[in-house]
Design an enzyme around this catalytic site. Structure first.
Site, mmCIF file in Angstrom:
data_model
loop_
_atom_site.group_PDB
_atom_site.id
_atom_site.type_symbol
_atom_site.label_atom_id
_atom_site.label_comp_id
_atom_site.label_asym_id
_atom_site.label_seq_id
_atom_site.Cartn_x
_atom_site.Cartn_y
_atom_site.Cartn_z
ATOM 1 N N HIS A 104 0.804 -1.291 0.122
ATOM 2 C CA HIS A 104 -0.150 -0.089 0.065
ATOM 3 C C HIS A 104 0.920 1.370 -0.134
ATOM 4 O O HIS A 104 0.349 2.432 -0.389
ATOM 5 C CB HIS A 104 -0.916 -0.055 1.060
ATOM 6 C CG HIS A 104 -2.335 -0.908 0.887
ATOM 7 N ND1 HIS A 104 -3.406 -0.534 1.263
ATOM 8 C CD2 HIS A 104 -2.314 -2.064 0.354
ATOM 9 C CE1 HIS A 104 -4.224 -1.681 1.235
ATOM 10 N NE2 HIS A 104 -3.567 -2.342 0.338
ATOM 11 N N HIS A 283 -2.084 -12.355 -2.789
ATOM 12 C CA HIS A 283 -3.414 -13.135 -1.981
ATOM 13 C C HIS A 283 -3.088 -14.515 -1.924
ATOM 14 O O HIS A 283 -3.790 -15.182 -1.221
ATOM 15 C CB HIS A 283 -4.726 -13.021 -2.846
ATOM 16 C CG HIS A 283 -5.128 -11.301 -2.885
ATOM 17 N ND1 HIS A 283 -6.405 -11.274 -3.741
ATOM 18 C CD2 HIS A 283 -4.790 -10.408 -2.350
ATOM 19 C CE1 HIS A 283 -6.547 -9.958 -3.647
ATOM 20 N NE2 HIS A 283 -5.552 -9.397 -2.988
#
Length: 752
Positions: A104, A283
């Site tokens: 992020h 993921h």
């Protein structure tokens, strides 16, 4: 002196230091921007200055090089498999949480203007620190504080966050491509970057209105032929890093989600394969958190109560963390082994059919396997509890989009290929905003040169000396090229530089390569490049075309200064090299093409019909990308006007009859009351400069010219040069900023 009781009686019992006095001094409103919302915020050029930096004189390169990187990585890896009571690790491993933090931090990068990215650790400051998509990244950085404290200023927050992400991947089995240090921290909130038109009250998750937000930054709807995201934005919504995991408008539609994914990841400089690799690879680890309704979560860090000491998103449910953690509202893990690098994410995505359902805690849309015998995943905190696997709408998108699906199946068939693709995409994600490889520090810098790094060939042989430079200067003069054309071409080679991601600039002479040679703004450079190429060939000297382009500009400025009666020697530092076409990605370099370049009085023809901002706002942005101060912006513009550096050779803004002389004529006109400025068109994009006494039109002008008389801050600087003693000062200042722009990308001889 009267006692307070006497004042109290007069004031009716009120404290004399109260009421409007305190409010006027310390409240945040109204500000200049509240009073005058359309004002040009020139002060953004001076944000994050050295005054705010406690380490402005600190030699970070030397300090970082003194770290035992192996020891630092051991400390990080030891920490990752621990857990603390105030914020326990999921599955006994902080790795997935730290990957998210690093991702992020880097994922704010956007290719349109090079802003964002991990390079300055801006995740520590507003507004990024308090975006709801960054929920609980404040805990990640606070967990890292003991390590940061141990190594002190020798490791920046920006470097530590990325390195921790790498260490997390490594302890869970992914071989990383490498790590380059050298990121220097910023020291104040970002009040300049445009992150979008939407306003989200307090950045609370419950105030996130997807429909309103999309109507402001998107044109059309997914699937429409005119579906487009506003430039230069990259994220699909305000306060998100990439896309809404529940799909556009939270509609739960995977096909629509795939459209958003492709647009946003491309805006963040990723192609389809890199996009799939990052999503599928990321993921493979950890889980998503959604155990508490968004409306119960407290405010983000920037406006959290003082007693929370910079931590936001307080959670009143249960423990407030662990199995009660809330981030994006979606709950669950993607794989049965969330702390192990494997291919289970893609295996499960394609092996099972997935059904949509609603998270009972938050109402968020998510997906679970239809097959009741599908493998389960262990709970991150409740021992012995097994949970359904989870997918997001943005995960199902990879399965339904035909291009993404093909890439996924390729990765499924070849796990080693997938591993390499994810590792290299991660390296690009976390290093994309650092600029050329020469800026990377440390023993783990990848040996491979990647096209996205804009590689250059090494300089071979000695650089030209003073006598050879003199010979080359004379050869340039002998070409008969005008002062105006030489200066224009040199500036055009340098004007692509972006201090945000350290791309562009004259080194490499990419002005002579695709796509730059074909840009409309560079139309005047072709003949100059051809003539200078002939000088290079006939000189017999070890000099690059890149150096000759810059030297040609220096010759032009020296001639112009002498004509103005202020002879100077313009600094010239040789050693540039020429890039090859195969070292230049036309698609990626296309993003360097200016939409507006006020320095060359250029506005892309399509600009007025698609832009929501004014040309002068874009001109300010161009000055910011060149890392100019306001005085440098004024001096550079005035000099380029005097040199006749309009992109098309027109007379717009050329307020002089002695083009090629480094005069202050531009400033004399913009500060004079002998003229009035008359609109030529209703939109106010073109003007005439008319003699007040006779009514005669003397000059033509654009908004980018009027700016220097209309804006109070820029006019004040223009008046300095328009004064009776401003000529010599102007030449000195112009030469200084000219050299700064020409040297901006010379990381081989300067630190930056």
């Amino acid at each position: 002196m009267p006692e307070y009781s006497e004042y109290s009686e007069v004031l009716g019992g009120k404290c004399p230091f109260g009421g409007d006095t305190v409010g006027g001094a310390f409240t945040s409103k109204p500000t200049l921007s509240d009073w005058y919302p359309d004002r040009l915020r020139v002060e953004q050029l001076h944000s994050d200055g050295v005054v705010a930096d406690p380490l402005a004189d600190f030699d970070y390169e030397t300090a970082f090089s003194g770290i035992d990187l192996d020891e630092l990585k051991t400390d990080i890896k030891d920490f990752l498999t621990t857990s603390v009571d105030w914020w326990p690790s999921d599955y006994g491993n902080y790795g997935p949480q730290m990957i998210r933090m690093a991702w992020h931090a880097a994922g704010t990068y956007r290719i349109a203007d090079g802003r964002g990215g991990a390079g300055q650790a801006m995740q520590r400051f507003a507004p990024i620190s308090s975006w709801w998509d960054n929920g609980n990244t404040d805990k990640s950085r606070r967990l890292l504080w003991p390590i940061k404290k141990k190594y002190g200023n020798a490791i920046s927050w920006a470097d530590l966050m990325v390195l921790t992400g790498n260490c997390a991947l490594e302890i869970m089995g992914l071989p990383t491509t490498g790590f380059g240090g050298g990121r220097r921290d910023s020291w104040e909130a970002d009040d300049a970057t445009y992150w979008g038109p939407e306003w989200i009250e307090n950045s609370h998750p419950e105030s996130f209105d997807a429909m309103v937000m999309r109507s402001q930054r998107w044109n059309g709807q997914p699937g429409d032929s005119d579906y487009e995201l506003e430039q230069p934005l990259a994220a699909s919504h305000q306060a998100l890093i990439y896309v809404n995991p529940e799909g556009p408008n939270e509609n739960g539609n995977p096909r629509d989600s795939a459209i958003d994914i492709r647009i946003t990841f491309a805006r963040m400089a990723m192609n389809d394969e890199e996009t799939v690799a990052l999503i599928a690879g990321g993921h493979a680890f950890g889980k998503s958190h959604g155990k508490v309704a968004a409306g119960k979560i407290g405010p983000p860090p920037e406006i959290a109560p003082m007693e929370d000491q910079g931590l936001g998103w307080s959670n009143p449910e249960g423990k407030g963390f662990a199995e009660y953690t809330m981030t994006n509202g979606i709950e669950g893990a993607w794989t049965p082994n969330p702390t192990q690098w494997d291919n289970d994410y893609l295996t499960n995505l394609f092996r099972f059919e997935w059904e949509k359902h609603e998270n009972p805690h938050t109402g968020a849309t998510q997906w679970r396997p239809v097959d009741p015998d599908a493998p389960k995943t262990p709970d991150a905190h409740v021992e012995g509890q097994m949970n359904h696997l989870m997918m997001m709408t943005s995960d199902i998108a990879l399965k339904v989009d035909p291009v993404y699906r093909e890439i996924c199946l390729r990765f499924l068939d070849d796990f080693d290929y997938f591993t390499k693709a994810f590792s290299e995409a991660w390296y690009k994600l976390t290093h994309r905003d650092m600029g050329p490889k020469s800026r990377y520090l440390g023993p783990e810098v990848a040996e491979k040169d990647f096209l996205w790094q804009d590689p250059l060939p090494p300089h071979e042989g000695p650089v030209v000396g003073e006598s050879e430079i003199g010979t080359l200067k004379q050869a340039i003069l002998d070409t008969g090229l005008s002062v105006s054309d030489l200066a224009f071409t040199a500036f055009s080679s340098a004007a692509t530089y972006r201090d945000t991601d350290k791309r562009g600039g004259p080194n490499g002479a990419r002005l002579a390569l695709e796509p730059q040679k074909d840009w409309k703004v560079n139309v005047r450079t072709g003949e100059v490049v051809d003539r200078l190429t002939q000088v290079k060939a006939s000189s017999g000297l070890n000099v690059s075309l890149a150096d000759l382009i810059v030297l040609g500009g220096c010759v032009a400025v020296e001639q112009a200064a002498a004509s103005a009666g202020h002879p100077v020697t313009v600094p010239f530092t040789p050693g540039r090299v020429d890039a090859l076409q195969e070292q230049t990605d036309p698609e990626q370099h296309a993003w360097l093409e200016p939409v507006v370049d006020g320095f060359r009085n250029y506005v892309m023809p399509e600009f007025s019909s698609v832009s929501k901002v004014s040309p002068e706002q874009m001109f300010l942005d161009r000055a910011a990308l060149l890392n100019l101060s306001a005085p440098e912006w004024v001096a550079l513009t005035g000099g380029l006007r005097a040199l006749g550096c309009n992109h098309d050779g027109s007379t717009v803004g050329i307020f002089t009859d002695r083009v090629g002389t480094l005069s202050t004529d531009f400033f004399d006109v913009v500060t004079s009351m002998d003229y009035e400025w008359t609109k030529v068109d209703e939109a106010g994009t073109s003007f005439t400069v008319d003699d007040r006494a006779t009514g005669e039109s003397k000059f033509e002008a654009s908004r980018n010219d009027l700016l220097f008389g209309a804006n109070s801050q820029l006019r004040a600087i223009s008046e300095v040069y328009a004064g009776c003693d401003g000529g010599e000062l102007f030449v000195r200042d112009f030469v200084a900023v000219w050299d700064k722009v020409m040297m901006a990308d010379r990381y081989d001889v300067t630190k930056g």
